[in-house]
Design an enzyme around this catalytic site. Structure first.
Site, short mmCIF file in Angstrom:
data_model
loop_
_atom_site.label_atom_id
_atom_site.label_comp_id
_atom_site.label_asym_id
_atom_site.label_seq_id
_atom_site.Cartn_x
_atom_site.Cartn_y
_atom_site.Cartn_z
N LYS A 197 71.09 -108.89 -128.85
CA LYS A 197 69.86 -109.43 -128.27
C LYS A 197 68.67 -108.96 -129.09
O LYS A 197 68.46 -107.77 -129.27
CB LYS A 197 69.70 -109.00 -126.81
CG LYS A 197 68.60 -109.74 -126.09
CD LYS A 197 68.57 -109.39 -124.61
CE LYS A 197 67.64 -110.33 -123.85
NZ LYS A 197 66.29 -110.40 -124.40
N PHE A 198 67.91 -109.92 -129.60
CA PHE A 198 66.78 -109.60 -130.46
C PHE A 198 65.48 -109.63 -129.67
O PHE A 198 65.22 -110.57 -128.91
CB PHE A 198 66.71 -110.58 -131.63
CG PHE A 198 67.84 -110.40 -132.60
CD1 PHE A 198 67.76 -109.44 -133.60
CD2 PHE A 198 69.00 -111.16 -132.50
CE1 PHE A 198 68.80 -109.26 -134.49
CE2 PHE A 198 70.05 -110.98 -133.39
CZ PHE A 198 69.95 -110.03 -134.39
#
Length: 270
Positions: A25-26
């Site tokens: 998850k960025f």
């Protein structure tokens, strides 16, 4: 063309399941990129057109009738996304931060919706676009391996992971249990020193007295307990100041100025 994005449900613990695709998850800004009538347009998840903010994406070579979903980030020196930097870039044309558009899904191809197709097929379509661009990164994900990916996220100090059902359709404008997020929270002991009168945000400070920011999220039962425990010291037009109450909060890292990012109540320490 704007498409309202599919959103994630939050779970507490990662898991391994070969029927799911796991992605890192960025920590950035959700961005829908579309190309119709040979014009690329960019939209936030709330349907704000922000095409002018990221001119480096205007020469992305994709077929007309394509809609992509992804996250715009600014990578820090160690490679991890820097949320403050991407927000600075978003808010100011003078910012020199280089952005990367991390693309993880395709919703339209050749002007036709492929949202009903399973995620694995959409990933194949995404790879077939061959998005060769210095400011674009394609997130392919991996089958299963949720536990290992979450440990990697913790090791690299990343925001967390996303676990998506491999056969899931793209559910437009819906928060779906087919897409799950596990956040890599930090936990910190802080003092509640007051609250706002208008919308009941809690003022937080560290034990040494420096400000830790504001907290909005506290369960109703704990809010009731808070109001039974509080001892008011003074008031201003905006705030009520109290004798400090010790508690634990969870949050997504700290800002460069030491404030807690999105803190939420975890437990009392009294």
């Amino acid at each position: 063309m704007f498409v309202s994005p599919m959103l994630l449900h939050s779970i507490k613990e990662p898991f391994n399941d070969e029927n799911y695709i796991t992605e890192l998850k960025f920590d950035g800004i959700r961005l829908i990129l579309s190309k119709f009538d040979n014009q690329i347009k960019l939209y936030t998840r709330h349907n704000n057109e922000v095409t002018s903010k990221f001119p480096e994406l205007m020469d992305l070579d994709i077929p007309d009738g394509t809609v992509l979903d992804g996250e715009v980030i600014v990578a820090a020196s160690g490679g991890a996304p820097d949320f403050e930097a991407v927000m600075e870039r978003f808010m100011s044309k003078k910012s020199a931060h280089n952005i990367v558009y991390c693309v993880f899904d395709v919703i339209y191809k050749d002007g036709q919706s492929i949202a009903a197709k399973p995620l694995t097929e959409r990933k194949t379509v995404l790879n077939s676009l061959e998005l060769d661009h210095p400011n674009v990164f394609v997130i392919e994900g991996t089958q299963g391996n949720g536990l290992a990916y979450f440990n990697l996220a913790k090791e690299k100090n990343l925001e967390g992971i996303v676990i998506k059902k491999a056969n899931s359709p793209y559910e437009i404008n819906k928060r779906s249990h087919n897409w799950l997020k596990v956040i890599n929270y930090d936990y910190t002991e802080v003092l509640i020193t007051g609250y706002t009168k208008k919308d009941i945000k809690f003022l937080l400070s560290y034990p040494d007295g420096t400000s830790a920011g504001f907290m909005e999220f506290m369960p109703h039962a704990e809010r009731t307990k808070f109001h039974s425990m509080k001892q008011v010291k003074s008031e201003s037009d905006e705030y009520v100041f109290i004798e400090p109450i010790l508690c634990n909060v969870k949050h997504r890292f700290k800002t460069k100025h030491g404030k807690l990012r999105i803190p939420s109540f975890e437990s009392w320490r009294v």
